[in-house]
Design an enzyme around this catalytic site. Structure first.
Site: not given
Length: 282
Positions: A154, A141
């Site tokens: 995360y 990501s």
């Protein structure tokens, strides 16, 4: 059994979103595609997408947090297809929270899925990828490069995955295995559903952090609604990593992602990133 001319790719987390789109795209590109997911009862959308695309998928169960599941699945792939030419680590889970309001156990769970799951799958597969001089691709990501508010756990997991793979890459390359990471930005796969939060309830339960969380959620939901890339667009970048003669180590999936990541990679003292993200919570 696959033919000797048909390369085999195993993809994790294919029940929806990027994983589903990548599985279909890989099969369309001529790969024997082993599409895995934790819960086979959730394979209906995957099967429908494959049927609509006119491609065949080998759908199997694989839980990235269960080593025995990984080993048995990889052994099954080798028994049935005779080879493993590529692995795409896609399985993961969104998470929203901040240090004071969440337990360390919750943080460990995020790391277990998004980091240790990647490590476990890669470790089990590596000997077979060496044998085939194959590819190890991990979908991370932009949050694996730029830390983002209310995404501490995360982003930590995605940072860890990127650091692990960046460190592994030269070692693997010496044995013929290409390692790369693919970095999407916002993807149109229902952000709020994926992180499992009710925005109004989350803000109400955030205590002193309520105003900042509200600002962050308003900005992020708008971004996912208006400017998100399609899962199919991300899959195109993954297939590039899978098929390019010499793929780059780090691949962003859109112009926006490239610009966002560039902010961090040229930011020696961190002021540019914090100048940007501070504005997300006011």
């Amino acid at each position: 059994m696959s033919s000797s001319n048909s390369k085999v790719v195993l993809i994790t987390g294919t029940s929806s979103g990027i994983g589903l789109a990548t599985a279909v795209s890989a099969a369309r590109a001529g790969w024997k595609t082993v599409a895995t997911l934790r819960d086979p009862s959730r394979s209906e959308a995957l099967r429908k997408a494959a049927d609509e695309a006119g491609v065949e998928l080998d759908i199997r169960r694989l839980d990235v947090t269960d080593e025995s599941s990984i080993v048995s699945t990889v052994e099954g792939v080798l028994a049935d297809h005779g080879q493993l030419d590529a692995v795409i680590n896609n399985a993961g889970a969104g998470h929203l929270g901040t240090m004071e309001n969440e337990s360390v156990a919750e943080v460990r769970k995020v790391m277990e899925v998004n980091f240790f799951g990647v490590v476990q799958v890669s470790k089990v597969a590596m000997a077979h990828l060496r044998a085939s001089r194959g590819r190890l691709i991990t979908i991370t990501s932009v949050g694996g490069v730029v830390g983002q508010p209310f995404n501490e756990a995360y982003c930590a997991a995605k940072f860890a995955a990127e650091g692990y793979m960046e460190s592994l890459a030269p070692v693997a390359a010496a044995h013929g295995v290409s390692v790369c990471v693919v970095e999407p930005g916002a993807v149109a796969t229902e952000f709020v559903t994926n992180v499992g939060v009710d925005p109004q309830r989350a803000v109400a339960e955030a205590g002193s952090y309520g105003p900042q969380l509200s600002a962050y959620l308003n900005r992020t939901i708008a971004q996912f609604s208006d400017g998100a890339q399609s899962a199919e667009g991300v899959a195109d970048s993954v297939i590039e990593a899978l098929t390019a003669p010499e793929p780059a180590f780090r691949i962003q999936t859109s112009d926006w992602a490239r610009g966002f990541v560039a902010t961090k990679l040229s930011d020696l003292d961190g002021s540019a990133v914090l100048g940007l993200t501070n504005g997300w919570v006011v």
